[in-house]
Design a protein around this motif. Structure first.
Motif, short mmCIF file in Angstrom:
data_model
loop_
_atom_site.label_atom_id
_atom_site.label_comp_id
_atom_site.label_asym_id
_atom_site.label_seq_id
_atom_site.Cartn_x
_atom_site.Cartn_y
_atom_site.Cartn_z
N ASN A 212 0.84 -1.20 0.00
CA ASN A 212 0.00 0.00 0.00
C ASN A 212 0.88 1.25 0.00
O ASN A 212 1.48 1.60 1.02
N TRP B 21 -0.36 4.28 -1.25
CA TRP B 21 -1.21 5.44 -1.52
C TRP B 21 -0.68 6.66 -0.79
O TRP B 21 -0.40 6.62 0.40
N VAL C 209 -10.01 6.56 -1.38
CA VAL C 209 -9.63 5.31 -2.04
C VAL C 209 -10.18 4.16 -1.20
O VAL C 209 -9.88 4.05 -0.01
N TYR D 254 -7.32 5.12 2.03
CA TYR D 254 -6.55 6.36 1.94
C TYR D 254 -7.50 7.51 1.61
O TYR D 254 -8.45 7.34 0.84
N LEU E 182 -0.55 7.90 -9.82
CA LEU E 182 -1.13 6.89 -8.95
C LEU E 182 -0.12 5.76 -8.75
O LEU E 182 0.59 5.40 -9.67
N PRO E 183 -0.03 5.23 -7.53
CA PRO E 183 -0.89 5.54 -6.38
C PRO E 183 -0.32 6.61 -5.43
O PRO E 183 -0.87 6.85 -4.38
#
Length: 442
Positions: free
Chosen positions: A105, A107, A344, A357, A394-395
């Protein structure tokens, strides 16, 4: 931009020795590490050191991340293109993610740990009366260096609320609240036809050769190849959103319901198939992904519907104002709102969505659009009600650039070969193109 709550995350680049018994070795390692770090001031666009001991270019992605990304692209993940959508992000992912998976992850975390800030446009220049000329400290252009404005299509008298680019056609269609649809020639940029309608255009959608137009109390359907012209009755009030999924056409309406039609090839018509009820106020955005339909409403909620049963599976209530736009990217659902946030969402083990997120803007966010840049990297376009479009990687949500407009941009449409189109509150349609970024210096 804040990440991890109110804390800003800064990622240190280069190895750090936990201990050392040699001072000269420490100094040598420190100087060496400096040459492998990206200049903080360069990222902010204001480094005045020459020569600068730090890098004025981004470091390459770590090998394990490159392998992960290449593997995901090869498997037809988020970087692939949908067979239904010729441009933009795929919307046909089979499974949503699991929070306890091995997904890394990232983000909201830029690779350099610094979010780049962009310039401000000159308001006097927009009005045509800046007296500073080249000496003005503000921008005298409609975009930052990542883009170029190819042309401006003028003719609508009110806000552009929909843009469609049907496949197999050399025409661009734009709809407006001035109750017209204009047909533009993609080669010359000239308006070839003006179609007068019986009400304001709330949205537009192209699917194959079909063009769908959301109007008060009806949906108009045109086939650009056969010139078929149909009216789909049933909606109550303005139609604000349209999407196609599982061979059904869905329409979000002013009374909070979602209507569905199925095309009958024998009769060459769209027949009513279902009515989905649950929202208390108007449905203003729809998207299909992971065999589900997602709807955002003026009641501040997002509803998740099964495309198989057309039953509501979950209601998401984390936004505190109107949910203006929803978008599927990779294994995630993205949503934006007038509450100034982009959220998100990822699925838990139970299959329910949770916020993983939250990105905060200074102004309300009006619409989202996903596409790939000139290097085929995924980017997110976010139209805000301060008359700008923010462009993010992204992200990481690292800012790539800004597009400026005289009034807010209400519609965006992706085209071929790095093109994309925007329609704003003045009635102007603009054609943009991504610029290939220069190669990093060796």
């Amino acid at each position: 931009m804040d990440v991890d709550g109110s804390k800003r995350v800064f990622q240190r680049l280069g190895a750090h020795s936990s201990s050392s018994t040699n001072t000269n070795s420490n100094n040598s390692n420190f100087n060496k590490n400096k040459s492998q770090q990206v200049c903080f001031h360069w990222r902010a666009g204001k480094c005045n050191r020459y020569p600068c001991p730090y890098l004025h270019r981004e470091l390459p992605m770590p090998p394990h991340q490159q392998q992960h990304q290449q593997s995901r692209m090869g498997n037809g993940g988020g970087a692939g293109l949908s067979s239904k959508r010729p441009y933009g992000f795929a919307d046909d992912q089979v499974n949503m993610p699991r929070r306890n998976s091995n997904f890394n992850n990232t983000w909201g975390r830029s690779q350099g740990g610094v979010v780049r800030k962009m310039e401000k446009i000159c308001n006097f220049w927009m009005q045509g009366n800046c007296s500073y000329g080249d000496r003005c400290k503000f921008l005298h252009c409609w975009c930052t260096n990542a883009f170029t404005l190819l042309t401006q299509l003028q003719g609508h008298q009110k806000v552009v609320s929909g843009i469609a680019l049907p496949s197999g056609s050399d025409k661009l269609y734009s709809g407006s609240k001035d109750e017209t649809v204009r047909v533009w020639d993609c080669q010359s940029g000239q308006c070839g036809a003006v179609i007068n309608l019986s009400g304001e255009v709330g949205c537009m959608l192209n699917e194959g050769p079909w063009i769908f137009v959301g109007l008060p109390n009806t949906v108009k359907a045109w086939n650009a190849q056969t010139t078929t012209d149909l009216n789909l009755d049933g909606p109550v009030g303005q139609v604000y959103a349209l999407v196609v999924g599982n061979d059904l056409l869905f329409a979000g309406t002013q009374d909070g319901s979602i209507l569905a039609w199925k095309y009958n090839a024998v009769t060459n018509n769209f027949e009513p198939a279902a009515q989905l009820k649950g929202h208390n106020l108007a449905v203003v955005t729809l998207v299909v992904g992971a065999n589900k339909l997602y709807s955002g409403s003026m009641d501040n909620s997002i509803r998740v519907w099964s495309l198989e049963t057309l039953q509501c599976l979950q209601t998401l209530t984390d936004h505190t104002s109107v949910v203006m736009s929803v978008l599927c990217w990779d294994q995630f659902l993205l949503s934006c709102s007038l509450d100034k946030t982009i959220k998100v969402w990822a699925a838990t083990d139970s299959g329910n969505l949770e916020v993983t997120y939250t990105h905060t803007e200074e102004h309300g966010v009006l619409t989202l659009c996903g596409m790939h840049d000139a290097e085929a990297e995924p980017v997110l376009l976010c139209s805000c009600n301060d008359n700008t479009i923010r462009v993010y990687d992204l992200p990481s949500f690292s800012e790539r650039g800004k597009l400026y407009s005289k009034e807010e941009v209400r519609s965006m449409q992706i085209g071929p070969s790095g093109l994309f189109f925007t329609g704003d509150g003045t009635g102007e349609v603009r054609v943009w193109k991504w610029l290939a970024e220069p190669a990093a210096a060796p």
